[in-house]
Write an enzyme that holds these catalytic residues in place. Sequence first.
Site, mmCIF file in Angstrom:
data_model
loop_
_atom_site.group_PDB
_atom_site.id
_atom_site.type_symbol
_atom_site.label_atom_id
_atom_site.label_comp_id
_atom_site.label_asym_id
_atom_site.label_seq_id
_atom_site.Cartn_x
_atom_site.Cartn_y
_atom_site.Cartn_z
ATOM 1 N N PRO A 315 0.801 -0.941 -0.368
ATOM 2 C CA PRO A 315 0.276 0.136 -0.486
ATOM 3 C C PRO A 315 0.655 1.119 -0.085
ATOM 4 O O PRO A 315 1.825 0.928 0.554
ATOM 5 C CB PRO A 315 -0.870 0.143 1.483
ATOM 6 C CG PRO A 315 -0.421 -1.192 1.856
ATOM 7 C CD PRO A 315 0.647 -1.912 1.045
ATOM 8 N N LEU A 316 0.856 2.435 -1.272
ATOM 9 C CA LEU A 316 0.817 3.161 -0.981
ATOM 10 C C LEU A 316 0.853 4.522 -0.978
ATOM 11 O O LEU A 316 -0.230 4.579 -2.466
ATOM 12 C CB LEU A 316 2.431 3.036 -2.261
ATOM 13 C CG LEU A 316 3.349 2.415 -1.943
ATOM 14 C CD1 LEU A 316 3.557 1.949 -3.777
ATOM 15 C CD2 LEU A 316 4.235 2.830 -1.446
ATOM 16 N N THR A 317 0.322 4.909 -0.379
ATOM 17 C CA THR A 317 -0.222 6.870 0.096
ATOM 18 C C THR A 317 0.042 7.368 -1.526
ATOM 19 O O THR A 317 1.507 7.620 -1.551
ATOM 20 C CB THR A 317 0.145 7.627 1.323
ATOM 21 O OG1 THR A 317 -1.086 6.502 2.006
ATOM 22 C CG2 THR A 317 -1.165 8.774 1.097
ATOM 23 N N CYS A 400 2.280 2.315 10.731
ATOM 24 C CA CYS A 400 2.587 3.949 10.094
ATOM 25 C C CYS A 400 3.502 4.586 11.239
ATOM 26 O O CYS A 400 2.562 4.084 12.409
ATOM 27 C CB CYS A 400 1.041 4.407 10.038
ATOM 28 S SG CYS A 400 0.145 6.113 9.291
ATOM 29 N N ASP A 503 13.687 -3.212 1.173
ATOM 30 C CA ASP A 503 15.041 -2.962 0.413
ATOM 31 C C ASP A 503 14.683 -3.365 -1.078
ATOM 32 O O ASP A 503 15.670 -3.404 -1.034
ATOM 33 C CB ASP A 503 15.876 -2.673 0.884
ATOM 34 C CG ASP A 503 15.961 -1.986 2.420
ATOM 35 O OD1 ASP A 503 15.259 -0.790 1.985
ATOM 36 O OD2 ASP A 503 16.441 -1.726 3.077
HETATM 37 C C1 LIG Z 1 5.560 6.770 -0.949
HETATM 38 C C2 LIG Z 1 5.084 5.919 0.193
HETATM 39 C C3 LIG Z 1 3.944 5.967 0.410
HETATM 40 C C4 LIG Z 1 3.640 4.220 1.745
HETATM 41 N N1 LIG Z 1 2.503 4.752 2.199
HETATM 42 C C5 LIG Z 1 2.424 3.872 3.041
HETATM 43 C C6 LIG Z 1 0.824 3.201 3.163
HETATM 44 O O1 LIG Z 1 -0.331 3.778 2.379
HETATM 45 N N2 LIG Z 1 0.622 2.015 4.118
HETATM 46 C C7 LIG Z 1 2.030 1.579 4.110
HETATM 47 O O2 LIG Z 1 0.981 0.201 5.262
HETATM 48 N N3 LIG Z 1 2.806 0.895 3.748
HETATM 49 C C8 LIG Z 1 2.988 2.723 4.018
HETATM 50 N N4 LIG Z 1 4.839 3.168 2.427
HETATM 51 C C9 LIG Z 1 5.605 1.990 3.784
HETATM 52 C C10 LIG Z 1 5.819 0.714 2.765
HETATM 53 O O3 LIG Z 1 4.312 0.007 1.927
HETATM 54 C C11 LIG Z 1 6.686 -0.096 2.469
HETATM 55 O O4 LIG Z 1 6.234 -0.498 3.851
HETATM 56 C C12 LIG Z 1 7.892 0.436 3.225
HETATM 57 O O5 LIG Z 1 7.989 1.219 2.079
HETATM 58 C C13 LIG Z 1 8.802 -0.217 2.824
HETATM 59 O O6 LIG Z 1 9.300 -1.039 1.907
HETATM 60 P P1 LIG Z 1 10.667 -0.508 0.559
HETATM 61 O O7 LIG Z 1 11.701 -0.757 1.457
HETATM 62 O O8 LIG Z 1 10.263 -2.260 -0.143
HETATM 63 O O9 LIG Z 1 9.795 0.328 0.081
HETATM 64 C C14 LIG Z 1 4.717 4.107 2.104
HETATM 65 C C15 LIG Z 1 5.731 4.167 1.504
HETATM 66 C C16 LIG Z 1 5.771 5.295 1.099
HETATM 67 C C17 LIG Z 1 7.446 4.940 0.245
#
Ligand SMILES: Cc1cc2nc3c(=O)[nH]c(=O)nc-3n(C[C@H](O)[C@H](O)[C@H](O)COP(=O)(O)O)c2cc1C
Length: 654
Positions: A315-317, A400, A503
């Site tokens: 999930p990515l806000t 969060c 990562d």
């Molecule tokens: C732009 C952005 C928005 C995010 N929004 C959410 C979200 O809405 N809900 C959530 O659980 N995590 C959110 N995350 C965190 C990611 O889901 C994830 O847990 C975190 O980035 C680590 O994973 P990665 O290393 O693959 O980026 C967000 C991360 C980014 C960069």
Amino acid sequence: MLGDGAGPGREARRFFSLGSSSAAGPRERTLQAVTCTKDATGYLTTKEQFHKFLEARGQEKLSQETDAGDPDGCDLAEPEAKRIRLEEGQVGDGQTEEAAEPREQPQAQKRARGQNKGRPHMKPNHYDKNKLCPSLVQESATKCFFGDRCRFLHDVGRYLETKPADLGPCCVLFETYGRCPYGVTCRFAGAHLGPEGQNLVQREVAQAPPVRNGLDKALQQQLRKRQVHFERAEQALRQLGKGHLPGPIPPATVPEGAPGQDICDTQQAPLGPGTSPPPGSPVQTCGPLTDEDVVRLRPCEKRQLDINGKLYLAPLTTCGNLPFRRICKRFGADVTCGEMAVCTNLLQGQTSEWALLKRHQCEDIFGVQLEGAFPDTMTKCAELLNRTIEVDFVDINVGCPIDLVYKKGGGCALMNRSAKFQQIVRGMNQVLDVPLTVKIRMGVQERVNLAHRLLPELRDWGAALVTLHGRSREQRYTKLADWQYIEQCVAVASPMPLFGNGDILSYEDANRAMQTGVAGIMIARGALLKPWLFTEIKEQRHWDISSSERLDVLRDFTRFGLEHWGSDTQGVEKTRRFLLEWLSFLCRYVPVGLLERLPQRINERPPYYLGRDYLETLMASQRAADWIRISEMLLGPVPPKFVFLPKHKANAYK
Ligand SMILES: Cc1cc2nc3c(=O)[nH]c(=O)nc-3n(C[C@H](O)[C@H](O)[C@H](O)COP(=O)(O)O)c2cc1C
């Protein structure tokens, strides 16, 4: 050496090695330019030299840098005052954690975290002062209810005088569905306006509407007037209040001691007052009874979620909007999830919050994510969603880190409030017919890991699956995710599936992650930097995608965006803003053909480099003005006085 082939931008070819700087530990390796092609300006290691070089080549100078992106108990009820509203697009996790905090301190005194505060805020209608009254656009509308008081134009001729020029000859909505609901206001209206300016209809809309989980107007009214009853939630909360730890309530409740008595399918039941039968009267049925109706569901009979081994797009806000998820689905993402939605906003029927629940037909395994701090609102919200939307799972965001959420006891804070956490999980689980999943972090403070202690509890409380982001709240993105810890947690979570997150930017990263024994992996920033990562993982290869292929991906995004947000000026500008947000991450991708050593790592900061063609160079730019330029290639010129600053500091490497 990779990337040594001939190509149009040969003179601009750069090679990068993934060397460790002498001072840096193995985890803090940086990308270093080791070879530069010289021209008159010498080695192109500075921005100025880079610009000079472009000028010398007759290419337009990339625009000036903006300041975008700094590189670097028993009480189950939620107090009214604690209800919060997150600004549209505020992140639920990740890097914009302070976006909604009040500005108590001067900017300079605050620690520079990963978000851009003080972004210019544009009202949605900013670009369209001369808007045409919707009564003249919508086919179903007959007259304007506001009459003389209406602030919109009612003269189509006058509207057309000020309407900006069409952006292209083809309208994606007209092409796909045979009619464009934006009619004369569409920015591609030439494709579907007849000689008298009438909106043409090419063929009947045959296919089912592709987007599900919209908010019904009648339900919205009831939510706003607080007329919705939450019987299952209230029953669950009563039990929790008495200290009972109940299992799931079946979708159709059968009064105790009356097996086989008529019941009403709650999925079909109207939501407003009067939906519950008067006390003592037999419960009405809406159709024939099934065995399931009369037999209570046991926890093991709940709908199952079997996503082991699948690739889960996080999930990515803001960035994980529906058009972006469609892109990732095409590249092989298996599981998708809506952006974090605030449960109290959903309960109030807020349109913008409900928009986060929308699901495209290509999203075959889809969940929604909720944020909340109190068992009553979370349980009620779960019941509401259970009745109204089509999802395969509901996820709770307990990762969060943003202060606004944390200080109210939600997000990460729940990891330290285990009584409330338990009530939320049990309460929601009880009213949901679909599996409940939870996303957590390692803990709150950096050296105090909590996840290994919480996982067995979450399993007992009824969570179907947990995703563990291998960082603490305090850590944010400053260090690499701790996959060793994730590995330790796999055993304690068993038999509950544990997904690992953190990562992953290459198929090698994914393979390493899977070796820890996790049930699957969740990918967040990796998908933003290169949505084709899902293909790379599935095909176990590095894809040296060309700049024109990347532009095609962006073009598809804009098509999906116009379909989703609309093809009128407002829809075009909304699509542009989301595209720009995404571009603020995309620019961090370093083309495979330019790397001396593969793969690129997520914590490595690419230096200024030249691509193999102008477009590749432009796509590598970390300047908002260059992202705007890319958006103009796809969506036409920006409106006058347009400004953009990304919400996320995508390049917040530490
Ligand atoms: C732009 C952005 C928005 C995010 N929004 C959410 C979200 O809405 N809900 C959530 O659980 N995590 C959110 N995350 C965190 C990611 O889901 C994830 O847990 C975190 O980035 C680590 O994973 P990665 O290393 O693959 O980026 C967000 C991360 C980014 C960069």
